[in-house]
Design a protein around this motif. Structure first.
Motif, short mmCIF file in Angstrom:
data_model
loop_
_atom_site.label_atom_id
_atom_site.label_comp_id
_atom_site.label_asym_id
_atom_site.label_seq_id
_atom_site.Cartn_x
_atom_site.Cartn_y
_atom_site.Cartn_z
N VAL A 219 0.86 -1.18 0.00
CA VAL A 219 0.00 0.00 0.00
C VAL A 219 0.90 1.23 0.00
O VAL A 219 1.63 1.48 0.95
N LEU A 220 0.87 1.98 -1.09
CA LEU A 220 1.61 3.24 -1.19
C LEU A 220 0.65 4.39 -0.97
O LEU A 220 -0.44 4.41 -1.54
N TYR A 221 1.06 5.34 -0.15
CA TYR A 221 0.26 6.56 0.02
C TYR A 221 1.18 7.77 -0.07
O TYR A 221 2.38 7.71 0.23
N PHE A 222 0.61 8.88 -0.50
CA PHE A 222 1.31 10.16 -0.47
C PHE A 222 0.25 11.25 -0.54
O PHE A 222 -0.95 10.97 -0.60
N HIS A 223 0.69 12.51 -0.51
CA HIS A 223 -0.22 13.66 -0.52
C HIS A 223 0.09 14.54 -1.72
O HIS A 223 1.25 14.60 -2.16
N PRO A 224 -0.87 15.27 -2.24
CA PRO A 224 -0.57 16.19 -3.34
C PRO A 224 0.51 17.20 -3.00
O PRO A 224 1.31 17.58 -3.85
N TRP A 225 0.55 17.66 -1.75
CA TRP A 225 1.58 18.65 -1.37
C TRP A 225 2.99 18.04 -1.35
O TRP A 225 3.98 18.78 -1.35
N ASP A 226 3.09 16.70 -1.36
CA ASP A 226 4.41 16.06 -1.40
C ASP A 226 5.18 16.38 -2.68
O ASP A 226 6.40 16.19 -2.72
N ILE A 227 4.47 16.79 -3.74
CA ILE A 227 5.15 17.08 -5.00
C ILE A 227 5.12 18.58 -5.32
O ILE A 227 5.29 18.97 -6.48
N ASP A 228 4.97 19.41 -4.31
CA ASP A 228 4.81 20.85 -4.52
C ASP A 228 5.91 21.65 -3.81
O ASP A 228 5.71 22.15 -2.71
N PRO A 229 7.08 21.81 -4.43
CA PRO A 229 8.15 22.57 -3.79
C PRO A 229 7.85 24.06 -3.67
O PRO A 229 8.52 24.77 -2.91
N GLY A 230 6.84 24.55 -4.38
CA GLY A 230 6.53 25.97 -4.34
C GLY A 230 5.50 26.37 -3.29
O GLY A 230 5.11 27.54 -3.22
N GLN A 231 5.09 25.44 -2.44
CA GLN A 231 4.07 25.76 -1.45
C GLN A 231 4.59 26.75 -0.41
O GLN A 231 5.80 26.86 -0.17
N PRO A 232 3.69 27.50 0.23
CA PRO A 232 4.11 28.46 1.25
C PRO A 232 4.84 27.79 2.41
O PRO A 232 4.61 26.62 2.72
N ARG A 233 5.73 28.55 3.04
CA ARG A 233 6.47 28.07 4.21
C ARG A 233 5.84 28.62 5.48
O ARG A 233 5.46 29.79 5.53
N VAL A 234 5.72 27.76 6.48
CA VAL A 234 5.16 28.16 7.78
C VAL A 234 6.33 28.50 8.69
O VAL A 234 6.97 27.63 9.27
N ALA A 235 6.61 29.79 8.80
CA ALA A 235 7.84 30.24 9.46
C ALA A 235 7.89 29.88 10.93
O ALA A 235 8.97 29.60 11.47
N ASN A 236 6.75 29.88 11.60
CA ASN A 236 6.75 29.66 13.06
C ASN A 236 6.49 28.21 13.45
O ASN A 236 6.25 27.90 14.62
N ALA A 237 6.54 27.29 12.48
CA ALA A 237 6.36 25.87 12.81
C ALA A 237 7.62 25.33 13.49
O ALA A 237 8.72 25.86 13.30
N PRO A 238 7.48 24.27 14.29
CA PRO A 238 8.66 23.65 14.91
C PRO A 238 9.65 23.19 13.84
O PRO A 238 9.27 22.79 12.75
N LEU A 239 10.94 23.25 14.18
CA LEU A 239 11.97 22.88 13.23
C LEU A 239 11.77 21.45 12.70
O LEU A 239 11.91 21.19 11.51
N ARG A 240 11.44 20.50 13.59
CA ARG A 240 11.23 19.12 13.15
C ARG A 240 10.12 19.03 12.12
O ARG A 240 10.24 18.31 11.13
N SER A 241 9.04 19.77 12.35
CA SER A 241 7.92 19.75 11.41
C SER A 241 8.34 20.32 10.06
O SER A 241 7.97 19.78 9.00
#
Length: 280
Positions: A219-241
């Motif tokens: 069973v392979l799964y992934f998300h559409p955002w997995d192939i989107d290098p241009g998505q916005p960055r969440v600056a205040n998210a934890p470093l690990r995230s």
């Protein structure tokens, strides 16, 4: 062997990694990318002649009905991913029943097709939710793919079976866990971010091992955002995230293309039908 190809349809701001950083009340004010990214996935599948199951949030289906209709028109399955990515273990049984009921109705109304499959957000069916599978069975679902039999800081049910099992005695419902690779006494995760972050040869080894050594479909799964290098960055998210979410986004599509070329894939409902016969 036909393996199960699946996509979890959620936008970049709805992921578990950002659930404590981005307020749900702000979702509608953020720049959406789920439609364009899912269309890119559909184009990839069209090029490769692959059919898949799209586990879709009701929240997304309500806002992008034309996307859901395109998925169905191109021969893919629509299944439920819950309404708005709430983890199952954060809900009561009554809230869970309402969540999957609302989502199913929306998906069926928009797609015009029955919804028989479910995947819990962040694989959040685990020992804390003994009532979840019985409710899915009660509601007539044919299969769930909601269990990750691994140790992980966000999810996991490491003692669960690695392959298809019947979680409710006397019910037709089957659970098809996401694929793991057994190494010694430990189950190693695959798919999603693990496919993106780890070398391609790891995913190829894991799925080959499932097919040849275990003689079971992967069973392979992934998300559409997995192939989107241009998505916005969440600056205040934890470093690990941030490391988990943004690393190697540009490499994912190429890895998926290779997996689609090297293995045989199909919809979850087709794999589930074969697995249901196997586990009678």
């Amino acid at each position: 062997m036909r393996n199960a190809l699946s996509v979890d349809i959620e936008d970049w701001f709805q992921v578990g990694a950002f659930e404590k950083t981005i307020d749900r009340a702000d979702w509608d004010s953020l720049v959406p990318r789920v439609e364009r990214n899912t269309e890119a996935v559909l184009e990839l599948f069209e090029r490769k002649g692959a059919k898949a199951t799209f586990f879709t949030l009701g929240w997304v289906a309500e806002r992008y009905p034309q996307l859901i209709r395109r998925i169905v028109a191109e021969g893919h399955e629509i299944a439920s991913h819950g309404w708005d990515h709430l983890r199952v273990f954060t809900m009561t049984p009554e809230q869970f029943r309402a969540d999957i009921g609302r989502t199913r109705k929306t998906l069926e109304d928009v797609s015009g097709r029955p919804v028989i499959g479910y995947r819990a957000p962040s694989f959040s069916i685990d020992p804390r939710t003994p009532w979840a599978h019985p409710i899915l069975a009660e509601q007539g679902y044919a299969y769930s793919s909601s269990v990750a039999p691994v140790h992980h800081d966000h999810y996991g049910w490491p003692d669960a079976p690695r392959f298809t099992f019947r979680p409710v005695a006397g019910s037709a419902l089957i659970e098809i866990p996401v694929t793991t690779a057994r190494l010694g006494s430990r189950n190693l995760p695959t798919g999603g971010g693990f496919c993106r972050l780890l070398p391609y040869r790891y995913s190829r080894w894991a799925y080959t091992r499932a097919n040849r050594y275990d003689a079971r479909p992967a069973v392979l799964y992934f998300h559409p955002w997995d192939i989107d290098p241009g998505q916005p960055r969440v600056a205040n998210a934890p470093l690990r995230s941030k490391l988990r979410h943004y690393t190697l986004l540009s490499a994912m599509e190429g890895k998926l293309e290779r997996l689609l070329d090297e293995f045989t894939w199909g919809r979850m409902d087709d794999v589930a039908a074969a697995e249901a016969k196997r586990t009678r």
